[in-house]
Design a protein around this motif. Sequence first.
Motif, PDB file in Angstrom:
ATOM      1  N   GLY A  22       0.982  -1.207   0.039  1.00 31.94           N
ATOM      2  CA  GLY A  22      -0.154  -0.138  -0.039  1.00 31.94           C
ATOM      3  C   GLY A  22       0.628   1.155   0.016  1.00 31.94           C
ATOM      4  O   GLY A  22       0.631   2.131  -0.663  1.00 31.94           O
ATOM      5  N   ALA A  26       0.232   0.611  -3.950  1.00 33.22           N
ATOM      6  CA  ALA A  26      -0.926  -0.543  -4.498  1.00 33.22           C
ATOM      7  C   ALA A  26      -2.228  -0.574  -3.671  1.00 33.22           C
ATOM      8  O   ALA A  26      -2.035   0.266  -2.681  1.00 33.22           O
ATOM      9  N   TRP A  27      -3.356  -0.657  -4.340  1.00 32.56           N
ATOM     10  CA  TRP A  27      -4.532  -1.076  -3.841  1.00 32.56           C
ATOM     11  C   TRP A  27      -4.437  -2.451  -3.285  1.00 32.56           C
ATOM     12  O   TRP A  27      -4.456  -3.447  -4.446  1.00 32.56           O
ATOM     13  N   LEU A  29      -6.353  -5.698  -1.459  1.00 29.45           N
ATOM     14  CA  LEU A  29      -7.631  -6.146  -1.135  1.00 29.45           C
ATOM     15  C   LEU A  29      -7.305  -7.503  -0.290  1.00 29.45           C
ATOM     16  O   LEU A  29      -6.775  -8.618  -1.000  1.00 29.45           O
ATOM     17  N   VAL A  46      -4.045  -7.587  -5.519  1.00 30.70           N
ATOM     18  CA  VAL A  46      -3.131  -6.429  -5.573  1.00 30.70           C
ATOM     19  C   VAL A  46      -3.293  -5.573  -6.724  1.00 30.70           C
ATOM     20  O   VAL A  46      -2.960  -6.199  -7.740  1.00 30.70           O
ATOM     21  N   ARG A  48      -2.191  -2.141  -9.174  1.00 25.81           N
ATOM     22  CA  ARG A  48      -1.381  -0.931  -9.250  1.00 25.81           C
ATOM     23  C   ARG A  48      -1.280  -0.521 -10.719  1.00 25.81           C
ATOM     24  O   ARG A  48      -1.162  -1.496 -11.660  1.00 25.81           O
TER      25      ARG A  48
END
Length: 105
Positions: A22, A26-27, A29, A46, A48
């Motif tokens: 993060g 990156a996002w 979950l 993940v 990005r």
Amino acid sequence: SAPMKYARRKDANQDALARFMGAMGAWVLDTHATAGAVPGFPDLMVFRGTSFWWCEVKNPGKYTLTPAEAAFHLAARAHGRPVHILQTEDDCSAMLGAKFHGERR
């Protein structure tokens, strides 16, 4: 005999690696609990930029995939989306530095 049940324990390093990715933009979950509905489903998704990765987090050192994880990994690879095994921050950096969704440097 009944199929063997595996505990859906979160590996000790999962939250720290998720925070690390993060911080790299990156996002992340956490899909760990999804394995209850979809056997072998990876721990993290993940994202990005336009790329995404399925990630299985394992504690550093030797690890074993459950039969369900191994089956999911084979199916995902067959469809061009390998599941990345992440044990360290270096693994995360190498994956996020990959130019293409399904390839690691």
